[in-house]
Design a protein around this motif. Structure first.
Motif, PDB file in Angstrom:
ATOM      1  N   LEU A 228       0.878  -1.156   0.000  1.00 34.27           N
ATOM      2  CA  LEU A 228       0.000   0.000   0.000  1.00 34.27           C
ATOM      3  C   LEU A 228       0.917   1.208   0.000  1.00 34.27           C
ATOM      4  N   LYS A 229       0.808   2.008  -1.051  1.00 32.31           N
ATOM      5  CA  LYS A 229       1.720   3.129  -1.220  1.00 32.31           C
ATOM      6  C   LYS A 229       0.959   4.439  -1.297  1.00 32.31           C
ATOM      7  N   GLN A 230       1.637   5.480  -0.849  1.00 27.42           N
ATOM      8  CA  GLN A 230       1.169   6.843  -1.066  1.00 27.42           C
ATOM      9  C   GLN A 230       2.308   7.537  -1.785  1.00 27.42           C
ATOM     10  N   GLY A 231       2.118   7.748  -3.081  1.00 31.65           N
ATOM     11  CA  GLY A 231       3.217   8.227  -3.908  1.00 31.65           C
ATOM     12  C   GLY A 231       4.278   7.141  -3.970  1.00 31.65           C
ATOM     13  N   ASP A 232       5.510   7.499  -3.639  1.00 31.15           N
ATOM     14  CA  ASP A 232       6.602   6.531  -3.634  1.00 31.15           C
ATOM     15  C   ASP A 232       6.839   5.920  -2.255  1.00 31.15           C
ATOM     16  N   VAL A 233       6.051   6.325  -1.270  1.00 33.89           N
ATOM     17  CA  VAL A 233       6.240   5.855   0.103  1.00 33.89           C
ATOM     18  C   VAL A 233       5.398   4.598   0.341  1.00 33.89           C
ATOM     19  N   VAL A 234       6.059   3.520   0.777  1.00 31.60           N
ATOM     20  CA  VAL A 234       5.358   2.287   1.112  1.00 31.60           C
ATOM     21  C   VAL A 234       4.806   2.430   2.523  1.00 31.60           C
ATOM     22  N   LEU A 235       3.468   2.427   2.639  1.00 26.45           N
ATOM     23  CA  LEU A 235       2.834   2.544   3.948  1.00 26.45           C
ATOM     24  C   LEU A 235       2.754   1.190   4.645  1.00 26.45           C
ATOM     25  N   ARG A 236       2.418   0.158   3.873  1.00 29.78           N
ATOM     26  CA  ARG A 236       2.321  -1.200   4.410  1.00 29.78           C
ATOM     27  C   ARG A 236       2.729  -2.176   3.319  1.00 29.78           C
ATOM     28  N   GLN A 237       3.218  -3.326   3.762  1.00 32.64           N
ATOM     29  CA  GLN A 237       3.635  -4.352   2.812  1.00 32.64           C
ATOM     30  C   GLN A 237       3.329  -5.716   3.416  1.00 32.64           C
ATOM     31  N   LYS A 238       2.827  -6.628   2.577  1.00 38.77           N
ATOM     32  CA  LYS A 238       2.527  -7.970   3.068  1.00 38.77           C
ATOM     33  C   LYS A 238       2.783  -9.006   1.982  1.00 38.77           C
ATOM     34  N   PRO A 239       3.486 -10.074   2.349  1.00 39.91           N
ATOM     35  CA  PRO A 239       3.714 -11.170   1.408  1.00 39.91           C
ATOM     36  C   PRO A 239       2.650 -12.248   1.549  1.00 39.91           C
ATOM     37  N   PHE A 240       2.415 -12.956   0.465  1.00 45.56           N
ATOM     38  CA  PHE A 240       1.559 -14.142   0.452  1.00 45.56           C
ATOM     39  C   PHE A 240       2.289 -15.185  -0.373  1.00 45.56           C
ATOM     40  N   ALA A 241       2.279 -16.414   0.087  1.00 39.58           N
ATOM     41  CA  ALA A 241       2.880 -17.491  -0.698  1.00 39.58           C
ATOM     42  C   ALA A 241       2.150 -18.777  -0.379  1.00 39.58           C
ATOM     43  N   GLY A 242       2.086 -19.658  -1.363  1.00 41.97           N
ATOM     44  CA  GLY A 242       1.415 -20.928  -1.155  1.00 41.97           C
ATOM     45  C   GLY A 242       1.991 -22.014  -2.039  1.00 41.97           C
ATOM     46  N   GLN A 243       1.610 -23.237  -1.720  1.00 41.76           N
ATOM     47  CA  GLN A 243       2.114 -24.416  -2.415  1.00 41.76           C
ATOM     48  C   GLN A 243       0.940 -25.189  -3.006  1.00 41.76           C
ATOM     49  N   VAL A 244       1.145 -25.724  -4.206  1.00 46.57           N
ATOM     50  CA  VAL A 244       0.190 -26.630  -4.839  1.00 46.57           C
ATOM     51  C   VAL A 244       0.946 -27.926  -5.094  1.00 46.57           C
ATOM     52  N   ILE A 245       0.435 -29.018  -4.557  1.00 41.83           N
ATOM     53  CA  ILE A 245       1.152 -30.291  -4.614  1.00 41.83           C
ATOM     54  C   ILE A 245       0.694 -31.127  -5.796  1.00 41.83           C
ATOM     55  N   ALA A 246       1.644 -31.637  -6.546  1.00 40.66           N
ATOM     56  CA  ALA A 246       1.497 -32.703  -7.538  1.00 40.66           C
ATOM     57  C   ALA A 246       0.802 -32.345  -8.843  1.00 40.66           C
ATOM     58  N   THR A 247       0.070 -31.252  -8.926  1.00 45.38           N
ATOM     59  CA  THR A 247      -0.699 -31.011 -10.145  1.00 45.38           C
ATOM     60  C   THR A 247      -0.391 -29.672 -10.808  1.00 45.38           C
ATOM     61  N   ALA A 248       0.655 -29.005 -10.410  1.00 39.29           N
ATOM     62  CA  ALA A 248       0.908 -27.649 -10.872  1.00 39.29           C
ATOM     63  C   ALA A 248       1.845 -27.607 -12.073  1.00 39.29           C
ATOM     64  N   THR A 249       1.642 -26.568 -12.888  1.00 40.06           N
ATOM     65  CA  THR A 249       2.623 -26.217 -13.916  1.00 40.06           C
ATOM     66  C   THR A 249       3.143 -24.826 -13.574  1.00 40.06           C
ATOM     67  N   ASN A 250       4.256 -24.447 -14.167  1.00 38.07           N
ATOM     68  CA  ASN A 250       4.792 -23.121 -13.909  1.00 38.07           C
ATOM     69  C   ASN A 250       3.793 -22.038 -14.325  1.00 38.07           C
ATOM     70  N   SER A 251       3.155 -22.212 -15.464  1.00 30.78           N
ATOM     71  CA  SER A 251       2.173 -21.222 -15.927  1.00 30.78           C
ATOM     72  C   SER A 251       1.042 -21.062 -14.918  1.00 30.78           C
ATOM     73  N   GLN A 252       0.568 -22.161 -14.381  1.00 35.52           N
ATOM     74  CA  GLN A 252      -0.505 -22.092 -13.386  1.00 35.52           C
ATOM     75  C   GLN A 252      -0.052 -21.341 -12.138  1.00 35.52           C
ATOM     76  N   MET A 253       1.188 -21.553 -11.728  1.00 34.29           N
ATOM     77  CA  MET A 253       1.692 -20.860 -10.543  1.00 34.29           C
ATOM     78  C   MET A 253       1.824 -19.362 -10.794  1.00 34.29           C
ATOM     79  N   GLU A 254       2.215 -18.978 -12.016  1.00 43.43           N
ATOM     80  CA  GLU A 254       2.281 -17.554 -12.357  1.00 43.43           C
ATOM     81  C   GLU A 254       0.889 -16.921 -12.263  1.00 43.43           C
ATOM     82  N   MET A 255      -0.144 -17.687 -12.597  1.00 42.14           N
ATOM     83  CA  MET A 255      -1.516 -17.191 -12.563  1.00 42.14           C
ATOM     84  C   MET A 255      -2.089 -17.211 -11.149  1.00 42.14           C
TER      85      MET A 255
END
Length: 168
Positions: free
Chosen positions: A28-55
């Protein structure tokens, strides 16, 4: 910033299916200043392709965003994702979700989900060069790769550890 990490493809033009990871870093930015930042990450087992992960990465980011009326910049090192969201999906939809060669669009459910999640938003999709020192791209890549490897992943496939300084 979003990124996906799928199984390694083998051979010329090869693709692979297996465990994959995806990551998004919301700011969340105001101009060039980052007010807040949050990462999200997850795993998909056995059925994923790289394209699907990009999506999956921007889908996770959209899912985490409560506000629909603020401008959104989605940066990705995936050319096909950015091109698809910057008009490709409109052409495919008009052509019955077929590509210009007449073949069906792969990962249709994910494309439909992305289009629905993006609808009504003030979004701009931008391609960034991967593995070129772009700080957030490098971090998203690291998180997606960690998720793919199962590092710090809980029973729901979500990464539970993030580098210091990433909070929302």
């Amino acid at each position: 910033m979003t990124d996906g990490s799928g199984p390694e493809a083998t051979g010329l033009g090869g693709s692979a299916v297996g465990t994959g990871g995806h990551a998004a870093i919301l700011q969340l930015k105001q101009g060039d200043v980052v007010l807040r930042q949050k990462p999200f990450a997850g795993q998909v087992i056995a059925t994923a392709t790289n394209s699907q992960m990009e999506m999956m990465a921007p889908l996770a980011a959209f899912d985490a965003m409560q506000e629909l009326d603020i401008p959104v910049l989605i940066e990705s090192d995936s050319q096909f994702l950015v091109d698809g969201m910057n008009g490709g999906h409109v052409r495919w939809q008009a052509n019955g979700w077929k590509k210009s060669d007449g073949k069906p669009v792969k990962n249709l459910i994910l494309w439909l989900s992305l289009v629905a999640a993006d609808e009504g938003r003030q979004s701009v999709w931008v391609k960034v060069k991967g593995h070129s020192g772009h700080e957030l791209n490098e971090l998203a890549d690291k998180l997606a790769s960690s998720a793919k490897a199962g590092k710090h992943v809980d029973e729901n496939g979500r990464v539970t550890w993030f580098p210091k300084g990433l909070s929302f």
